[in-house]
Design an enzyme around this catalytic site. Structure first.
Site, short mmCIF file in Angstrom:
data_model
loop_
_atom_site.label_atom_id
_atom_site.label_comp_id
_atom_site.label_asym_id
_atom_site.label_seq_id
_atom_site.Cartn_x
_atom_site.Cartn_y
_atom_site.Cartn_z
N ASN A 9 1.16 -1.11 0.18
CA ASN A 9 0.22 0.13 0.00
C ASN A 9 0.48 0.82 -0.36
OD1 ASN A 9 -1.54 2.07 0.50
ND2 ASN A 9 -2.43 1.11 2.95
N LYS A 11 0.29 4.46 -0.41
CA LYS A 11 -0.59 5.09 0.32
C LYS A 11 -0.19 6.85 -0.70
CE LYS A 11 -0.47 2.74 5.11
NZ LYS A 11 -0.32 3.18 6.06
N HIS A 96 -9.43 1.20 4.92
CA HIS A 96 -7.69 1.83 5.67
C HIS A 96 -8.28 2.28 6.92
CE1 HIS A 96 -3.88 2.44 6.73
NE2 HIS A 96 -3.72 1.24 5.74
N GLU A 98 -7.17 4.79 7.95
CA GLU A 98 -6.48 6.31 7.66
C GLU A 98 -7.89 7.14 6.79
OE1 GLU A 98 -3.14 5.35 5.65
OE2 GLU A 98 -1.90 5.09 7.35
N GLU A 168 -5.15 -4.95 10.78
CA GLU A 168 -4.18 -3.92 10.87
C GLU A 168 -4.79 -3.58 12.29
OE1 GLU A 168 -2.80 -2.48 7.11
OE2 GLU A 168 -4.15 -1.61 7.13
N GLY A 174 2.53 2.61 10.47
CA GLY A 174 3.57 3.11 10.56
C GLY A 174 4.07 4.18 11.96
N SER A 214 3.42 -1.94 10.11
CA SER A 214 4.86 -2.35 10.33
C SER A 214 5.21 -3.45 9.74
CB SER A 214 5.47 -1.60 11.75
OG SER A 214 5.08 -0.70 12.50
N GLY A 235 2.76 -1.19 4.56
CA GLY A 235 3.52 -0.13 3.80
C GLY A 235 4.31 0.67 3.34
N GLY A 236 5.20 1.80 4.38
CA GLY A 236 6.06 1.66 4.32
C GLY A 236 7.36 0.77 3.34
#
Ligand code: PGA
Length: 254
Positions: A9, A11, A96, A98, A168, A174, A214, A235-236
């Site tokens: 993802n 983002k 999600h 967010e 999640e 994150g 993470s 993500g990251g």
């Protein structure tokens, strides 16, 4: 046997030029090798065509991070399922944390989007998970049950092949803090039991449940080894061709 889904993802990162380069770098790492897991990257809407083009002729798939519930019309700023299909998407991330937090998406809206995605021939990755205060209060299962029930009541058990759920924990997104493999397995099993209550065991065994929060090359092995963890929503670490490929490689060894 459920096939691992290793989903990235991105983002609100990677404009078309950067996204094309990142997708090419990921694909280049697998030029000589094929894999058994399913590999998916979800760029921002505007970068989807560039990534789809970069992945042409490879095993990598492209998906979106959100979608609207209507087919077309006066919905300024929104994107429909048919547009995503036309651009080459196979999956859509729905609900999600967010989007739930910053864009006030309710359980009901997430459920409607999930149904729309499935009805229109795309595959949803529905995100659920508790915030830190809910875990501290010990109501994390209650929160996830509410989120999962809202979605399942809109679907039928013939959708178990298509539905993907991503657990999640919001406190792990994150932050560099990951759920322990035991915490992940406990919640994944809880979600699978919920699905069994709705649809029976044969169907619940088909639904893939991803872990997100993470996930990195150094913790992916332990998380993916858990019985009810069927992949990752990353993500990251998916913004680096090296670390995303490393996680995909780890999934191949499990
Ligand atoms: P993270 O994000 O891997 O950077 O924690 C995961 C997600 O939000 O899907």
């Amino acid at each position: 046997m459920r096939t691992f889904l290793i989903a990235g993802n991105w983002k609100m990162n990677a404009a078309p030029g950067a996204a094309k380069k990142l997708a090419e770098d990921i694909a280049a790492k697998w030029k000589e090798e094929s894999f058994h897991s399913e590999a998916l990257l979800c760029p921002p809407f505007i970068s989807i065509p560039a990534v789809a083009a970069a992945f042409e002729g490879t095993q990598f798939k492209v998906g979106a991070q959100n979608v609207h519930t209507e087919n077309d019309g006066a919905y300024t700023g929104e994107i429909s399922t048919s547009m995503l299909k036309d651009a080459g998407c196979e999956y859509v991330i729905v609900g999600h944390s967010e989007r739930r937090e910053y864009f006030h998406e309710s359980d009901e809206l997430v459920a409607q989007k999930t149904k729309k995605v499935i009805d229109d021939g795309l595959k949803p990755i529905v995100c659920v998970g508790e915030v830190l205060s809910e875990r501290k209060e010990g109501i994390h299962q209650e929160v996830v049950k509410r989120q999962v029930d809202a979605v399942l009541t809109h679907l039928g058990n013939d959708e178990s092949d298509t539905l993907v759920i991503a657990y999640e924990p919001v406190w792990a997104i994150g932050t560099g803090e990951t759920a322990t493999p035991q915490q992940a397995q406990e919640m994944h099993q809880f979600i699978r039991d919920l699905i069994t209550q709705h649809w029976g065991e044969t169907s619940s065994e088909k639904v893939r449940i991803l872990y997100g929060g993470s996930m990195k090359p150094d913790n992916a092995g332990e998380l993916l080894s858990q019985k009810d963890v069927d992949g990752g929503l990353i993500g990251g670490a998916s913004l680096s061709a090296g670390s995303y490929s490393e996680i995909l490689k780890i999934s191949e060894t499990i």
